[in-house]
Structures are given as structure tokens and as C-alpha cells.
Design a protein around this motif. Structure first.
Motif, mmCIF file in Angstrom:
data_model
loop_
_atom_site.group_PDB
_atom_site.id
_atom_site.type_symbol
_atom_site.label_atom_id
_atom_site.label_comp_id
_atom_site.label_asym_id
_atom_site.label_seq_id
_atom_site.Cartn_x
_atom_site.Cartn_y
_atom_site.Cartn_z
ATOM 1 N N ASP A 125 1.535 -0.759 6.167
ATOM 2 C CA ASP A 125 1.400 -2.220 6.147
ATOM 3 C C ASP A 125 2.711 -2.958 6.411
ATOM 4 O O ASP A 125 2.765 -4.186 6.335
ATOM 5 C CB ASP A 125 0.788 -2.684 4.829
ATOM 6 N N THR A 167 5.879 2.665 6.082
ATOM 7 C CA THR A 167 4.703 2.137 5.399
ATOM 8 C C THR A 167 3.718 1.628 6.451
ATOM 9 O O THR A 167 4.122 1.030 7.450
ATOM 10 C CB THR A 167 5.080 0.992 4.445
ATOM 11 N N SER A 206 5.326 -3.003 4.583
ATOM 12 C CA SER A 206 6.008 -3.445 3.359
ATOM 13 C C SER A 206 7.260 -2.611 3.108
ATOM 14 O O SER A 206 7.427 -1.520 3.668
ATOM 15 C CB SER A 206 5.065 -3.348 2.163
ATOM 16 N N SER A 250 0.829 -1.200 0.000
ATOM 17 C CA SER A 250 0.000 0.000 0.000
ATOM 18 C C SER A 250 0.867 1.256 0.000
ATOM 19 O O SER A 250 1.937 1.293 0.610
ATOM 20 C CB SER A 250 -0.891 0.018 1.247
#
Length: 244
Positions: free
Chosen positions: A222, A220, A224, A208
Motif C-alpha cells: 500500500d 509495502t 505505507s 497493511s
């Protein structure tokens, strides 16, 4: 207010950009598992000072280092620390050098040892999105032309483009007008004029594009991976010149 540089100012900025570029090359030589970002920060500081320049980031708004060292899910503004880098990490190094009162600003993302194929693709796409972003850009183009070209390239490869952090003008101040987003529409935004100097800096996420900003801590949402690639560029009548 957008500042148009004189030819004399541009000559100074070329030297600031060269020092910035070479600092990243020097730091990159020392990136391997086991090195700390504090050690990399000292390498950057020593090199910049040896060239008769000053680190642009050191003490800027209270920032404690000469480099931003952003590991894995950290998008930008990572503090140099004493934690050794690990095999499989990715690390974004953002650095600026101030020479005779003018700044250069540039960033690269490096692999630490052997990394996953997807992480390598993220680094590659982020780098190439910069070059896609400046393709065909010249005096008379719009900022939005850069923005849309970056976004289209990144999203075509299945990655996310950070919305909440942008590129910017560069000169006597490290951050000047205009803002240069990495997403948007062609034909919109300020018109680029000859002798404008801007930093184009795609920040790209594996998942995302949403990020969390808590002071200097930018990650980030999420968890990631994120990669960053930046150069300071000069707008010409018939194209651009990469200063870093």
C-alpha cells in the motif's frame, strides 16, 4: 539443523556483534538530509574493515553493498544508491560484520531530519517490539513466544507485522536455522536452548502488513512506511544476551 555454539564460538560472536553495533552507531552519526546511502555504505565498509572484520552483506547472494539501506516504503534489502536522503524520510540500515568466520547482524531505523509524529511512533514501536519480544525469553522458551510477544505489541499500537520476512539463526552462516517469525502463537515452534544464537528482527508497517517481493525489491503493497529493528541475541539459561 539448529547449531548450538561453543563458549569459544560465542566469544568470537561477541566481538562480531560489537563491531556490528558500532558500525550502526557510526553510520547513524552521518544520517541527515542530503547524504546518499552510497556514502553511508562506504562509511560502514571502512569502519568494518578497520576493525579486522569483513562486511557480511557485500556480495552475499549478489548483494552490491555493505549495508541494506531501505527508505520509507522499502521494508528490507534496499540497495545503497546516489539519491540524497530528504527531510522527512525514514531509513532502515541493516548491517552485518564477519569476524574470524562468525557473523553479527543488526538493524535500526533512523529519522532523516524532522519527520511526522506517526513516522516517529512507527520507529519507536518497532524498536520496543524487539524488547517486548525477548522479555522473559530463556532456555526452554519457544520461538513462538518471541513471535507472539512481538505481534501483540505491534498490533496493540495499530501497526502491521510483516509475515513474509523473518528473523533467523546466526553463526558461521549469516542465515541459519531456526526461522524466527514476528507473528504467531506462544508455546509453538522450536525450543530455544542455551548457547543458541538468533537474530530477532521485527519489520513493522504503518498500514497493511502485506508486502511485494520482486527479487531484492521488498516494499509495502500500500506504499505505507516500514521500519526495521534487529539484534543478534544469545540464549542463556536465565535470559538472553544482546550481542549487537
Amino acid at each position: 539443523m539448529i547449531k548450538i555454539k561453543t563458549d569459544k564460538e560465542i566469544e568470537i560472536m561477541r566481538r562480531a556483534g560489537e563491531i556490528t553495533k558500532n558500525t550502526l552507531i557510526e553510520v547513524g552519526r552521518h544520517i541527515h538530509p542530503g547524504v546518499t546511502t552510497k556514502e553511508l555504505d562506504k562509511i560502514a565498509y571502512d569502519y568494518i574493515v578497520s576493525q579486522g572484520a569483513k562486511p557480511s552483506f557485500l556480495h552475499y547472494g549478489g548483494f552490491p553493498g555493505s549495508i541494506c539501506a531501505s527508505k520509507n516504503d522499502v521494508v528490507v534489502h534496499g540497495f545503497p544508491d546516489n539519491v540524497p536522503l530528504k527531510e522527512g524520510d525514514i531509513i532502515s540500515i541493516d548491517v552485518g560484520a564477519c569476524f574470524n568466520g562468525y557473523h553479527g547482524d543488526s538493524a535500526r531505523t533512523f529519522a532523516v531530519g524532522k519527520i511526522s509524529a506517526k513516522a516517529q511512533k512507527l520507529i519507536n514501536v518497532t524498536r520496543e517490539s524487539f524488547f517486548e519480544g525477548i522479555k522473559g525469553i530463556k532456555a526452554g522458551s519457544h520461538v513462538g513466544d518471541i513471535s507472539s510477544q512481538v505481534q501483540n505489541y505491534v498490533e496493540k499500537h495499530g501497526f502491521g507485522v510483516v509475515r513474509d520476512m523473518v528473523g533467523h539463526g546466526v553463526g558461521r552462516n549469516l542465515h541459519e536455522d531456526p526461522n524466527v517469525p514476528n507473528y504467531g502463537y506462544a508455546g509453538l515452534g522450536p525450543v530455544l536452548k542455551k548457547n543458541m544464537v538468533i537474530a530477532v528482527e521485527p519489520m513493522v508497517t504503518e498500514g497493511s502488513y502485506e508486502i511485494s517481493i520482486r527479487g531484492w525489491d521488498v516494499r509495502t503493497v500500500d506504499g505505507s512506511l516500514s521500519a526495521h529493528y534487529e539484534n543478534t541475541i544469545l540464549i542463556l539459561e536465565d535470559g538472553v544476551e544482546i550481542l549487537t
